[in-house]
Design an enzyme around this catalytic site. Structure first.
Site, short mmCIF file in Angstrom:
data_model
loop_
_atom_site.label_atom_id
_atom_site.label_comp_id
_atom_site.label_asym_id
_atom_site.label_seq_id
_atom_site.Cartn_x
_atom_site.Cartn_y
_atom_site.Cartn_z
N HIS A 279 31.52 4.68 -156.40
CA HIS A 279 32.11 3.98 -157.54
C HIS A 279 32.30 2.49 -157.27
O HIS A 279 32.42 1.71 -158.21
CB HIS A 279 33.47 4.59 -157.90
CG HIS A 279 34.15 3.91 -159.04
ND1 HIS A 279 33.66 3.96 -160.32
CD2 HIS A 279 35.24 3.12 -159.09
CE1 HIS A 279 34.45 3.25 -161.13
NE2 HIS A 279 35.41 2.72 -160.40
N CYS A 280 32.31 2.06 -156.02
CA CYS A 280 32.71 0.68 -155.71
C CYS A 280 31.55 -0.29 -155.51
O CYS A 280 31.39 -1.23 -156.29
CB CYS A 280 33.60 0.67 -154.47
SG CYS A 280 35.20 1.46 -154.72
N ILE A 281 30.74 -0.08 -154.49
CA ILE A 281 29.77 -1.10 -154.10
C ILE A 281 28.74 -1.41 -155.19
O ILE A 281 28.42 -2.57 -155.41
CB ILE A 281 29.07 -0.70 -152.79
CG1 ILE A 281 30.11 -0.52 -151.68
CG2 ILE A 281 28.06 -1.77 -152.36
CD1 ILE A 281 29.53 -0.05 -150.37
#
Length: 443
Positions: A279-281
């Site tokens: 979900h982040c990078i």
């Protein structure tokens, strides 16, 4: 430590330090559930809120669904009535402090979707009471806490820093990391006022073992989280571009990285792969590119890194096609076995997994696609349902090409190589595997 001078702030701080505060967590996913468990383990009574009744029912039954939560710990705090979950937001009226841990995805235009943050904040605003602490943990663009959350809360007539306390503290969750978890990872906290910062920091000090690092504002805390993941995004893009170039030049990129890693200063190894997942990078840098437009600035490096990383699933399929062609086999109709579809090894998380994009490109090429992943029993993509097949010697031998898209540690890659016709390793899982027949190719 900072100073808390107001009457409401001092009262709340005393409740936090004495563990008498009732704590709420909105959103019981990969961030919220581990945080709620740690707060309950620390001695607080915790109420978890989630719109998914299935999650709520599982929590109340002591059934865990997040890999980073220890099953026995969840059962214990539920059994001792330190933690309860509900879909009823009216219970927010009972809490002294609440953390917002809801998704912040991108829409189809690659723009931040903060609708979950807004809806959660509105629910909190309906039950907001004097002396309450609200902490946003969802990753988002700089300015969200003060430009989105704060105005909604102040529509009640209560004032931030005077009647209630508001801060941003970015989540730092790395699913599957066996060394760092919610409890021992350092925490950054930035409040709308110094008192907001100190009260929020006190809450985390009473829960976590990691260092609590205070910054001057929510905007700094929001920006530092974007920097963390943009740093990784750009360096992974560099590794991916090196992999593409090394392939053209007939150089083993993994050997290059190993050699560069011997330098004790000025170099940090990042590794290529079939694309970015989680979900982040893949997502966080786009929050910043979107926000930068407000300041008439074009984040060229970030966007270029995104282009390179987004190209990798296509590159993987192009490579697979060439490898098959060299073995006198067309990709159209070929039996392609993917090993691993989770976005990283040894977890059951499919979010933004590059393997899904690889599958989509393989579907366009009309390949016959199969996969094995002990962590992901089934999933649906493009209205087609896939189920993990058992990894047998027959399955391996009958596959025209095996693509390692996630390097789960539970797979015997030497056995796979010994029985395969052709292996394309996008994760470096076979770097130390004997390949006497020259049938293993690395990204």
């Amino acid at each position: 430590m900072g100073v808390v001078n107001s009457k409401l702030g001092s009262k709340l701080l005393e409740k936090i330090n004495s563990k008498r505060a009732i704590v709420g967590v909105v959103g019981l996913g990969y961030v919220g559930l581990p945080l709620a468990v740690e707060k309950a383990k620390a001695g607080y009574h915790v109420i978890g809120f989630d719109v998914q009744k299935k999650r709520v029912d599982m929590v109340n039954a002591g059934i865990n669904y997040i890999g980073d939560v220890v099953n026995e710990e969840l059962s214990d705090i539920i059994g001792h009535k330190k933690f309860e979950a509900t879909t009823d937001y009216d219970y927010i009226g009972r809490v002294d402090a609440v953390a917002i841990c809801v998704p912040t995805p991108l829409d189809k235009y690659q723009q931040p979707d903060v609708s979950y943050v807004i809806s959660s904040t509105r629910e909190i605003a309906k039950r907001l009471h004097p002396g309450m602490l609200i902490v946003l943990e969802s990753t988002t663009y700089p300015g969200t806490t003060e430009e989105v959350v704060k105005p909604i809360l102040e529509e009640t007539g209560l004032r931030c820093g005077k009647d209630f306390f508001l801060a941003f503290s970015p989540e730092r969750v790395d699913p599957g990391n066996r060394h760092y978890n919610t409890k021992n990872t350092p925490k950054v906290v930035g409040g709308c006022t110094e008192e907001c910062t100190e009260i929020a920091a006190a809450m985390y000090r009473n829960v976590l073992e990691g260092e609590i690092f205070k910054v001057s504002s929510p905007r700094v805390a929001e920006m530092e989280k974007i920097l963390e993941n943009t740093f990784r995004n750009i360096n992974i893009a560099l590794a991916n571009e090196m992999a593409v170039l090394c392939n053209k030049m007939g150089i083993d990129v993994w050997e290059v990285i190993d050699a560069a890693s011997t330098k004790p200063y000025g170099f940090m190894p990042f590794y290529p792969g079939p694309g970015l997942g989680g979900h982040c990078i893949p997502i966080d840098p786009f929050y910043l590119t979107w926000k930068a437009r407000e300041y008439d600035y074009h984040t060229r490096l970030i966007e270029l890194a995104g282009e390179i990383n987004n190209y990798m699933p296509e590159f993987v399929v192009e490579r697979a096609m060439k490898l098959l062609n060299d073995h006198k086999k067309a990709l159209n109709g070929a039996r392609v076995l993917l090993l691993g579809v989770a976005y990283k090894n040894d977890i059951d998380d499919l979010r933004e997994s590059p393997a899904l994009k690889v599958i989509a490109h393989l579907e366009e090429a009309h390949a016959n696609i199969y996969y094995h992943d002990p962590y992901i029993p089934n999933f649906t993509i493009n209205n087609r349902e896939y189920s993990s097949i058992e990894l047998t010697e027959e399955v391996i031998k009958n596959s025209d090409i095996i693509i390692i898209t996630t390097a789960h540690n539970c797979i015997d890659y030497q056995w796979v190589v010994d029985n395969a016709k052709l292996v394309f390793d996008t994760r470096g899982a076979t770097r130390d595997i004997a390949d006497n027949e020259g049938k293993v190719f690395k990204i």
